[in-house]
Design an enzyme around this catalytic site. Structure first.
Site, PDB file in Angstrom:
ATOM      1  NE  ARG A   1      -3.486   0.196   2.757  1.00 54.12           N
ATOM      2  CZ  ARG A   1      -3.903   0.390   4.010  1.00 54.12           C
ATOM      3  NH1 ARG A   1      -3.824  -0.582   4.896  1.00 54.12           N
ATOM      4  NH2 ARG A   1      -4.385   1.553   4.378  1.00 54.12           N
TER       5      ARG A   1
ATOM      6  CE1 TYR B   1     -10.974  15.437  -1.132  1.00 53.08           C
ATOM      7  CE2 TYR B   1     -10.304  16.519   0.901  1.00 53.08           C
ATOM      8  CZ  TYR B   1     -10.970  15.496   0.252  1.00 53.08           C
ATOM      9  OH  TYR B   1     -11.613  14.525   0.974  1.00 53.08           O
ATOM     10  N   PRO B   2      -5.921  19.177  -1.182  1.00 50.91           N
ATOM     11  CG  PRO B   2      -4.822  21.255  -1.243  1.00 50.91           C
ATOM     12  CD  PRO B   2      -5.926  20.468  -1.905  1.00 50.91           C
ATOM     13  CG  MET B   3      -6.370  17.060   4.367  1.00 49.62           C
ATOM     14  SD  MET B   3      -7.712  15.983   5.003  1.00 49.62           S
ATOM     15  CE  MET B   3      -7.975  16.646   6.634  1.00 49.62           C
TER      16      MET B   3
ATOM     17  CE  LYS C   1      -6.655  14.989  10.385  1.00 52.18           C
ATOM     18  NZ  LYS C   1      -5.954  13.833  10.929  1.00 52.18           N
TER      19      LYS C   1
ATOM     20  CG  HIS D   1     -10.859   9.278   9.010  1.00 46.05           C
ATOM     21  ND1 HIS D   1     -11.346  10.276   8.202  1.00 46.05           N
ATOM     22  CD2 HIS D   1      -9.908   8.628   8.287  1.00 46.05           C
ATOM     23  CE1 HIS D   1     -10.713  10.228   7.044  1.00 46.05           C
ATOM     24  NE2 HIS D   1      -9.832   9.241   7.059  1.00 46.05           N
TER      25      HIS D   1
ATOM     26  CB  SER E   1     -13.714  15.818   8.600  1.00 43.67           C
ATOM     27  OG  SER E   1     -12.937  14.777   8.060  1.00 43.67           O
TER      28      SER E   1
END
Ligand code: 76R
Length: 252
Positions: free
Chosen positions: A130, A144-146, A148, A171, A222
């Site tokens: 993986r 999309y970028p994110m 925390k 999650h 989220s």
């Protein structure tokens, strides 16, 4: 101080978004365009060939909206190869009629949140596989970028590892209920690019992106801690579809 979660890294990722200058493209002669398309197809064919030797992965997509027209995703074992790929592409005649409205540099990442403490995931061949994923050959992709969040009481990085682990479990459970419909590749980019992660989703049904992302918005990790950049969505292109997209319906 909270303890950082252990992360495992695999192939480096480069998301190369391109916009086509159609005025420039159409002003070229048909023969010039044809040659540039052949060179482009030859180049992307070579990019894709790494998959046969498990030395990386490659995907090409048509992106909807004004933000970009094309997306090329490259996964490679080293960052140097990504640089080679970038410069190789930029030297093509087709690249001359494109601009790069956005790009993203990151590395495939798995974290230890859902791994029982004391076990070594690297001894599991599936886990290792993986980290070096072949991009799913689904018809649609979403990127999309994110980050925390780090603000006031909502500071992810000040939480205990137990709190983070428990939220990531929830999650993961939502995510897993989309098994078979959506595949995710999470790439970490702390210290590599402007956001902390890139989220690349793959599905044969674009509505699954909407449903999954919406459902996650209500999930604490989220809802409280997710900050998101721009979303890009598009369709996978076969080399033939890429050719048609560039050559069809142009006069002269
Ligand atoms: O169970 C496992 O082995 C993996 C559990 C798991 C982790 C650790 C998991 C599952 N994710 C993990 C980590 Mn994810 N993921 C996102 C987004 O839009 C949003 O609200 C968030 C963007 C989506 C849509 C998504 C989907 N995930 C992460 C991380 C790293 C966090 C960290 O280290 O702090 C991020 C940023 C992130 C974001 N997640 C899943 C999914 C899906 C579909 C799954 C289940 C399928 C799978 O296991 O691949």
């Amino acid at each position: 101080m909270s303890q950082a979660v252990t992360t495992y890294e695999g192939w480096y990722a480069y998301h190369d978004f391109r916009k086509i200058d159609w005025t420039k493209w159409k002003s070229l002669s048909a023969e010039d365009r044809r040659q540039r398309v052949e060179e482009l197809l030859d180049t992307v064919h070579q990019f894709a060939e790494v998959e046969e030797h498990r030395r990386g992965s490659f995907g090409q997509y048509a992106i909807l909206g004004h933000k970009a027209d094309l997306l090329f995703i490259h996964l490679r074992p080293t960052m140097d190869e990504l640089n080679e790929v970038k410069f190789r592409f930029d030297k093509t005649g087709f690249a001359e009629v494109t601009t790069t409205p956005y790009s993203y540099t990151s590395v495939v990442e798995l974290s230890a949140y859902t791994i029982p403490p004391g076990t070594d995931p690297m001894s599991d061949p599936q886990f290792r596989a993986r980290l070096e994923p072949i991009l799913p050959k689904t018809q649609y992709t979403c990127f999309y970028p994110m980050n925390k969040r780090r603000s006031g009481n909502d500071n992810w990085y000040m939480l205990s590892s137990e709190e983070r682990r428990s939220m990531m479990r929830s999650h993961g459970m939502i995510g897993r209920s989309y098994a078979g419909r959506v595949r995710q590749i999470i790439t970490g980019s702390v210290g590599l690019d402007d956001w902390e992660w890139g989220v690349s989703l793959f599905s044969d049904d674009p509505l699954s992106f909407k449903k999954l992302v919406y459902e996650m918005r209500f999930d604490e990790v989220s809802a409280r801690f997710g900050d998101f950049g721009s979303f890009y969505v598009g369709s996978r292109l076969t080399p033939e579809a890429l050719r048609n997209l560039l050559e069809e319906h142009i006069q002269g």
